[in-house]
Scaffold this motif. Structure first.
Motif, PDB file in Angstrom:
ATOM      1  N   LEU A  35       0.830  -1.206   0.000  1.00  0.00           N
ATOM      2  CA  LEU A  35       0.000   0.000   0.000  1.00  0.00           C
ATOM      3  C   LEU A  35       0.868   1.261   0.000  1.00  0.00           C
ATOM      4  O   LEU A  35       0.621   2.195  -0.766  1.00  0.00           O
ATOM      5  CB  LEU A  35      -0.912   0.004   1.222  1.00  0.00           C
ATOM      6  CG  LEU A  35      -2.109  -0.945   1.202  1.00  0.00           C
ATOM      7  CD1 LEU A  35      -2.790  -0.966   2.565  1.00  0.00           C
ATOM      8  CD2 LEU A  35      -3.100  -0.526   0.123  1.00  0.00           C
ATOM      9  N   TRP A  39       1.066   3.456  -3.377  1.00  0.00           N
ATOM     10  CA  TRP A  39       0.498   4.804  -3.331  1.00  0.00           C
ATOM     11  C   TRP A  39       1.564   5.868  -3.549  1.00  0.00           C
ATOM     12  O   TRP A  39       1.280   6.930  -4.123  1.00  0.00           O
ATOM     13  CB  TRP A  39      -0.233   5.022  -2.014  1.00  0.00           C
ATOM     14  CG  TRP A  39      -1.637   4.518  -2.089  1.00  0.00           C
ATOM     15  CD1 TRP A  39      -2.133   3.366  -1.555  1.00  0.00           C
ATOM     16  CD2 TRP A  39      -2.721   5.131  -2.781  1.00  0.00           C
ATOM     17  NE1 TRP A  39      -3.455   3.222  -1.867  1.00  0.00           N
ATOM     18  CE2 TRP A  39      -3.851   4.299  -2.617  1.00  0.00           C
ATOM     19  CE3 TRP A  39      -2.861   6.301  -3.522  1.00  0.00           C
ATOM     20  CZ2 TRP A  39      -5.088   4.592  -3.163  1.00  0.00           C
ATOM     21  CZ3 TRP A  39      -4.098   6.597  -4.070  1.00  0.00           C
ATOM     22  CH2 TRP A  39      -5.193   5.762  -3.888  1.00  0.00           C
ATOM     23  N   PHE A  60      -5.297   9.147   1.421  1.00  0.00           N
ATOM     24  CA  PHE A  60      -4.155   8.288   1.725  1.00  0.00           C
ATOM     25  C   PHE A  60      -2.926   9.102   2.128  1.00  0.00           C
ATOM     26  O   PHE A  60      -2.004   8.557   2.735  1.00  0.00           O
ATOM     27  CB  PHE A  60      -3.837   7.379   0.542  1.00  0.00           C
ATOM     28  CG  PHE A  60      -4.674   6.143   0.519  1.00  0.00           C
ATOM     29  CD1 PHE A  60      -4.274   5.002   1.193  1.00  0.00           C
ATOM     30  CD2 PHE A  60      -5.880   6.120  -0.152  1.00  0.00           C
ATOM     31  CE1 PHE A  60      -5.057   3.860   1.196  1.00  0.00           C
ATOM     32  CE2 PHE A  60      -6.672   4.987  -0.173  1.00  0.00           C
ATOM     33  CZ  PHE A  60      -6.257   3.851   0.513  1.00  0.00           C
ATOM     34  N   LYS A  63      -3.306   8.999   5.755  1.00  0.00           N
ATOM     35  CA  LYS A  63      -3.196   7.657   6.315  1.00  0.00           C
ATOM     36  C   LYS A  63      -1.766   7.120   6.300  1.00  0.00           C
ATOM     37  O   LYS A  63      -1.412   6.271   7.106  1.00  0.00           O
ATOM     38  CB  LYS A  63      -4.079   6.689   5.521  1.00  0.00           C
ATOM     39  CG  LYS A  63      -5.545   7.057   5.458  1.00  0.00           C
ATOM     40  CD  LYS A  63      -6.223   6.907   6.791  1.00  0.00           C
ATOM     41  CE  LYS A  63      -7.735   7.103   6.660  1.00  0.00           C
ATOM     42  NZ  LYS A  63      -8.419   7.038   7.957  1.00  0.00           N
ATOM     43  N   VAL A 192      -2.213  -3.825  -5.485  1.00  0.00           N
ATOM     44  CA  VAL A 192      -2.835  -3.736  -4.156  1.00  0.00           C
ATOM     45  C   VAL A 192      -3.339  -2.324  -3.896  1.00  0.00           C
ATOM     46  O   VAL A 192      -4.444  -2.120  -3.370  1.00  0.00           O
ATOM     47  CB  VAL A 192      -1.830  -4.154  -3.068  1.00  0.00           C
ATOM     48  CG1 VAL A 192      -2.384  -3.839  -1.674  1.00  0.00           C
ATOM     49  CG2 VAL A 192      -1.519  -5.640  -3.179  1.00  0.00           C
ATOM     50  N   SER A 193      -2.550  -1.331  -4.272  1.00  0.00           N
ATOM     51  CA  SER A 193      -2.964   0.054  -4.070  1.00  0.00           C
ATOM     52  C   SER A 193      -4.171   0.401  -4.931  1.00  0.00           C
ATOM     53  O   SER A 193      -5.054   1.162  -4.505  1.00  0.00           O
ATOM     54  CB  SER A 193      -1.802   0.999  -4.385  1.00  0.00           C
ATOM     55  OG  SER A 193      -0.717   0.744  -3.514  1.00  0.00           O
ATOM     56  N   SER A 196      -7.085  -0.965  -3.146  1.00  0.00           N
ATOM     57  CA  SER A 196      -7.416  -0.130  -1.985  1.00  0.00           C
ATOM     58  C   SER A 196      -8.148   1.143  -2.410  1.00  0.00           C
ATOM     59  O   SER A 196      -8.969   1.667  -1.656  1.00  0.00           O
ATOM     60  CB  SER A 196      -6.145   0.229  -1.210  1.00  0.00           C
ATOM     61  OG  SER A 196      -5.325   1.117  -1.950  1.00  0.00           O
ATOM     62  N   VAL A 199     -11.655   0.117  -2.631  1.00  0.00           N
ATOM     63  CA  VAL A 199     -12.225   0.015  -1.286  1.00  0.00           C
ATOM     64  C   VAL A 199     -12.570   1.403  -0.751  1.00  0.00           C
ATOM     65  O   VAL A 199     -13.642   1.607  -0.163  1.00  0.00           O
ATOM     66  CB  VAL A 199     -11.235  -0.692  -0.331  1.00  0.00           C
ATOM     67  CG1 VAL A 199     -11.759  -0.663   1.101  1.00  0.00           C
ATOM     68  CG2 VAL A 199     -10.997  -2.130  -0.781  1.00  0.00           C
ATOM     69  N   LEU A 200     -11.678   2.355  -0.977  1.00  0.00           N
ATOM     70  CA  LEU A 200     -11.923   3.728  -0.530  1.00  0.00           C
ATOM     71  C   LEU A 200     -13.137   4.316  -1.241  1.00  0.00           C
ATOM     72  O   LEU A 200     -13.963   4.990  -0.614  1.00  0.00           O
ATOM     73  CB  LEU A 200     -10.687   4.584  -0.802  1.00  0.00           C
ATOM     74  CG  LEU A 200     -10.763   6.050  -0.372  1.00  0.00           C
ATOM     75  CD1 LEU A 200     -10.964   6.145   1.142  1.00  0.00           C
ATOM     76  CD2 LEU A 200      -9.497   6.795  -0.784  1.00  0.00           C
ATOM     77  N   ILE A 277     -11.824  -8.864  -3.358  1.00  0.00           N
ATOM     78  CA  ILE A 277     -10.976  -8.828  -2.163  1.00  0.00           C
ATOM     79  C   ILE A 277     -10.768 -10.231  -1.603  1.00  0.00           C
ATOM     80  O   ILE A 277      -9.646 -10.604  -1.220  1.00  0.00           O
ATOM     81  CB  ILE A 277     -11.610  -7.915  -1.093  1.00  0.00           C
ATOM     82  CG1 ILE A 277     -11.614  -6.465  -1.577  1.00  0.00           C
ATOM     83  CG2 ILE A 277     -10.867  -8.034   0.228  1.00  0.00           C
ATOM     84  CD1 ILE A 277     -12.335  -5.518  -0.641  1.00  0.00           C
TER      85      ILE A 277
END
Length: 347
Positions: A35, A39, A60, A63, A192-193, A196, A199-200, A277
């Motif tokens: 991640l 990112w 992000f 985060k 993966v990013s 994500s 997901v966001l 996922i």
């Protein structure tokens, strides 16, 4: 050459359990690092093409410091368990490239500081482009050194270079699969990013963000599969044959990971987030198993964990499990508090 490899006297617990714990913490660590690195590369590209990421993705920035701190904390137990089981191999490989290995410490500190700086700059809307470029470059360097160290660990036949270069500046650039292993990691980080981001988008009820994230995951996972094929072909022929079917148990996990990866691609194309996922997590778990099988096969003529002597320290292990449980509860509490606090702010 085998005389360069030796076994530790005794392990404090059973290697199968220690390996399982190493795999578990490594899985958590690699997911977080994917991640962070993915990112960082996304935001680097965003500086060149401003329309690349939805505005929602700026969350992000805030985060990243938390994710980075958590990733480092997950790396510590994974590294400790690796050192317990593969200590003679890990310490030797680390000494051979010691200069690069030691540079990881100040590099990690700098990346951690830049994470906070970028987060602060993003909140104030001040220019922070140079910080993003520097952070991405340092992360790429750290990742390459980590991959190089673990690759050298698996190839004791290369250790003789120490007698010609004792400055700790050696890198195993003459091992063909090192490059594909590194590229496979980079492609995975981006995939993966991308997921994500989906997901966001789902969490923020941003359909454009959701679709863009799943599309990124689809195409970047395709890229990762292509690099993975090149990675497989670059392995020694006898090792490659074992993954392709000459060792049924090894081949089973390998082919199953491919099936799960393709299934996650199918559902990402259908924009079905939950199933994407689910099969992605299964893929990641089996890829960790493939990683362990590769290490075992590479070291089969040098170092076999089945031959390690064990003197179980059950009381110490139970105390470790107790503090592990307390640590998990504490981390969960702080994460829940930190994320809920940030969600209350305007992004």
């Amino acid at each position: 050459m085998e005389s360069l490899v030796f076994y530790p006297e005794k392990l404090p617990f059973y290697p199968s359990i220690l390996n399982f714990l190493e795999h578990t913490f490594f899985l958590l660590h690699i997911l977080l690092i994917n991640l962070i690195l993915g990112w960082s590369l996304f935001f680097t590209y965003q500086q060149l093409k401003e329309t690349f990421l939805p505005e929602t993705a700026r969350l992000f920035f805030k985060k990243k410091p938390i994710l980075f701190a958590l990733a480092i904390n997950m790396a510590i137990p994974a590294l400790l368990f690796l050192q317990v089981v593969y200590g003679p191999l890990f310490y030797t490989s680390s000494i051979i490239l010691a200069t690069h290995w030691m540079l990881i410490i100040p590099s990690v500190i700098l990346v951690y500081y830049l994470s906070y700086l970028i987060s602060k700059k993003s909140s104030s809307q001040k220019p922070f482009k140079p910080f993003i470029f520097i952070q991405a470059f340092i992360l790429l360097y750290i990742a390459f050194i980590l991959v190089s160290n673990l690759t050298l660990l698996e190839n004791p036949e290369k250790w003789h270079v120490y007698f010609a270069n004792r400055k700790g500046t050696y890198l195993p650039l003459d091992i063909p699969y090192l490059y594909f292993k590194y590229l496979h990691f980079l492609a995975g980080s981006l995939a993966v990013s991308g997921l994500s981001l989906g997901v966001l988008g789902h969490y923020k009820n941003d359909k454009i963000c959701l679709i863009k994230g799943l599309n990124l995951f689809f195409y970047l996972t395709l890229l990762q599969i292509g690099v993975g094929i090149a990675f497989l072909l670059s392995l020694p022929s006898e090792i490659r044959g074992l993954f392709l079917g000459n060792a049924p148990k090894v081949a089973f996990f390998f082919y199953l990971s491919i099936v799960f990866a393709l299934t996650s691609l199918y559902f990402s194309k259908k924009h079905h987030l939950k199933l994407t996922i689910s099969f992605f997590i299964l893929t990641l778990i089996f890829m960790v198993v493939n990683r362990f099988n590769l290490r075992t096969l590479q070291l089969s003529s040098y170092y076999q964990t089945e031959l390690l002597q064990v003197s179980p320290q059950m009381d110490v292990f139970l105390v470790f499990l107790l503090f592990l449980g307390l640590g998990i509860v504490t981390v969960y509490y702080f994460l829940k508090h930190s994320f809920s606090k940030q969600e209350g702010r305007k992004v």
